[in-house]
Motif scaffolding. Structure first.
Motif, short mmCIF file in Angstrom:
data_model
loop_
_atom_site.label_atom_id
_atom_site.label_comp_id
_atom_site.label_asym_id
_atom_site.label_seq_id
_atom_site.Cartn_x
_atom_site.Cartn_y
_atom_site.Cartn_z
N UNK A 75 0.82 -1.21 0.00
CA UNK A 75 0.00 0.00 0.00
C UNK A 75 0.86 1.26 0.00
N UNK A 76 1.98 1.23 0.70
CA UNK A 76 2.87 2.38 0.70
C UNK A 76 3.46 2.61 -0.69
N UNK A 77 3.87 1.51 -1.35
CA UNK A 77 4.45 1.63 -2.70
C UNK A 77 3.40 2.13 -3.69
N UNK A 78 2.21 1.55 -3.64
CA UNK A 78 1.16 1.96 -4.57
C UNK A 78 0.75 3.41 -4.33
N UNK A 79 0.70 3.80 -3.08
CA UNK A 79 0.31 5.19 -2.79
C UNK A 79 1.34 6.16 -3.34
N UNK A 80 2.59 5.77 -3.31
CA UNK A 80 3.64 6.64 -3.83
C UNK A 80 3.65 6.66 -5.35
N UNK A 81 3.42 5.49 -5.98
CA UNK A 81 3.54 5.38 -7.43
C UNK A 81 2.26 5.80 -8.16
N UNK A 82 1.10 5.40 -7.64
CA UNK A 82 -0.16 5.63 -8.35
C UNK A 82 -1.02 6.74 -7.76
N UNK A 83 -0.93 6.95 -6.48
CA UNK A 83 -1.82 7.89 -5.82
C UNK A 83 -1.06 9.14 -5.39
N UNK A 84 -0.54 9.87 -6.35
CA UNK A 84 0.34 11.00 -6.03
C UNK A 84 -0.44 12.26 -5.67
N UNK A 85 -1.63 12.43 -6.22
CA UNK A 85 -2.40 13.63 -5.94
C UNK A 85 -3.78 13.25 -5.41
N UNK A 86 -4.08 13.69 -4.19
CA UNK A 86 -5.35 13.37 -3.55
C UNK A 86 -6.38 14.45 -3.87
N UNK A 87 -7.62 14.02 -4.06
CA UNK A 87 -8.75 14.91 -4.29
C UNK A 87 -9.88 14.45 -3.39
N UNK A 88 -10.96 15.23 -3.25
CA UNK A 88 -12.09 14.77 -2.43
C UNK A 88 -12.64 13.44 -2.93
N UNK A 89 -13.14 12.64 -2.00
CA UNK A 89 -13.64 11.30 -2.36
C UNK A 89 -14.76 11.40 -3.39
N UNK A 90 -14.67 10.56 -4.42
CA UNK A 90 -15.66 10.58 -5.49
C UNK A 90 -15.75 9.18 -6.10
N UNK A 91 -16.82 8.94 -6.84
CA UNK A 91 -17.02 7.66 -7.52
C UNK A 91 -17.09 7.91 -9.02
N UNK A 92 -16.85 6.85 -9.79
CA UNK A 92 -17.03 6.93 -11.24
C UNK A 92 -17.41 5.56 -11.78
N UNK A 93 -17.99 5.57 -12.96
CA UNK A 93 -18.48 4.34 -13.58
C UNK A 93 -17.57 3.97 -14.74
N UNK A 94 -16.77 2.90 -14.55
CA UNK A 94 -15.87 2.45 -15.61
C UNK A 94 -16.27 1.09 -16.15
N UNK A 95 -17.55 0.75 -16.01
CA UNK A 95 -18.01 -0.59 -16.39
C UNK A 95 -17.91 -0.85 -17.88
N UNK A 96 -17.87 0.18 -18.71
CA UNK A 96 -17.82 -0.02 -20.16
C UNK A 96 -16.39 0.02 -20.72
N UNK A 97 -15.42 0.22 -19.86
CA UNK A 97 -14.05 0.33 -20.34
C UNK A 97 -13.44 -1.03 -20.66
N UNK A 98 -12.52 -1.03 -21.64
CA UNK A 98 -11.68 -2.18 -21.97
C UNK A 98 -12.46 -3.48 -22.18
N UNK A 99 -13.67 -3.36 -22.76
CA UNK A 99 -14.50 -4.54 -23.02
C UNK A 99 -14.65 -5.42 -21.78
N UNK A 100 -14.71 -4.77 -20.62
CA UNK A 100 -14.88 -5.42 -19.31
C UNK A 100 -13.72 -6.32 -18.90
N UNK A 101 -12.59 -6.22 -19.58
CA UNK A 101 -11.42 -7.00 -19.19
C UNK A 101 -10.97 -6.64 -17.77
#
Length: 310
Positions: free
Chosen positions: A55-81
């Motif tokens: 979690x520490x590594x992922x937070x440093x590599x992928x989660x670099x900028x924090x914003x207010x908590x929000x949701x999104x719908x990605x169900x149609x992306x990448x042919x559901x792969x």
């Protein structure tokens, strides 16, 4: 998200190395609970360390900028792969946690519950991180896929006492990363995690567990049904891209379905129980074998060894 496969591969390596390493002898007196103290301490410590460090590594590599908590719908992306990948990762994490607990001497029901809860804890933590991350968000579809993968493992283990159906991962290199290397990966290692065109997910069914067979039938023989997508250089749609000569290149996005024999080596009766658990945890990858493919674009194709590069 692709980083979940990265996290699972780290967990897989942890589980494999834990099985492979000799454990310290704590006492020759049997524990009334059946727990092997040395193994149990090693598994708990290793799991806690993996959870924290990853979690520490992922937070440093992928989660670099924090914003207010929000949701999104990605169900149609990448042919559901992505969704199939979530289910497969949750399933394999649940099984890995269960096998480690059983190897440590924990009883069956507690091991099943612990494996499932550990998988959901890890995946849910990442979803919360997504909810606070710029460019991503908390995905109900991801959570549903996580729960489905965990339920597949726990339901079978509680109900049948075995894994009749397992989920596996396969990969082949494709032509698509060269057009969007930052998104799909510049190296083979990155493409393993990022190129959904190259990933395949397999539902592996043990034949001896579902059809009446004689005593000579190989108990390890499985039949796999696979799914993948091709022609994807963007999540929802493909952006315009050009080749080295300046000509525009267009790709058609389509689904691929496969059927192939496989082997569940954890069912080989000559192996010791510890080795069977090791194999059950390590066998996340589909063994290359003759494969029949169907898609609406290329029709029916037979591959004598493994799915070729597209």
């Amino acid at each position: 998200m692709n980083y979940r496969l990265y996290a699972f591969l780290l967990a897989w390596l942890l589980a494999v190395s834990t099985f492979a390493q000799p454990q310290p002898v704590m006492s020759t007196r049997p524990d009334p609970s059946g727990i092997r103290q040395g193994r149990f301490i090693g598994v708990v410590a290793g799991t806690a360390a993996f959870y924290t460090v990853t979690l520490l590594v992922l937070r440093k590599q992928w989660y670099k900028k924090r914003v207010p908590f929000h949701a999104f719908n990605d169900n149609r992306e990448w042919l559901q792969m992505d969704k199939v990948g979530h289910a497969a990762t949750a399933y394999c994490m649940s099984r890995g946690g269960y096998e480690l607990m059983r190897w440590s001497g924990v009883n069956e029901r507690t091991s099943i519950l612990t494996g499932g809860l550990l998988a959901l804890l890890f995946q849910s933590t990442l979803e919360v991180f997504d909810g606070y991350s710029e460019g991503w968000g908390f995905s109900k579809g991801d959570m549903l896929a996580n729960a489905a993968g965990t339920a597949l493992f726990m339901g079978q283990q509680y109900g049948a006492g075995q894994q009749i159906v397992t989920l596996k991962y396969g990969f082949r290199k494709t032509i698509f990363p060269q057009y969007r290397p930052n998104l799909l990966g510049k190296t083979t290692g990155q493409q393993l995690l990022k190129d959904y065109n190259g990933q395949q997910y397999w539902l592996s069914v043990n034949l001896a567990s579902v059809v009446p067979v004689g005593p000579q039938f190989p108990r390890w023989l499985n039949l796999d049904i696979g799914y993948s997508g091709s022609g994807m250089i963007g999540g929802h749609d493909n952006p315009r891209v050009w080749d080295a000569n300046g000509n525009e290149v267009r790709f058609e996005r389509y689904r691929q379905f496969f059927i192939s024999p496989d082997a569940d080596l954890s069912r080989v009766g000559t192996f010791s129980p510890s080795l069977q658990r090791f194999i059950g945890t390590a066998q996340f990858f589909k063994i290359p074998a003759p494969t029949l493919e169907f898609s609406r674009v290329k029709g029916l194709r037979f591959h004598p060894w493994q799915v070729p590069e597209d």
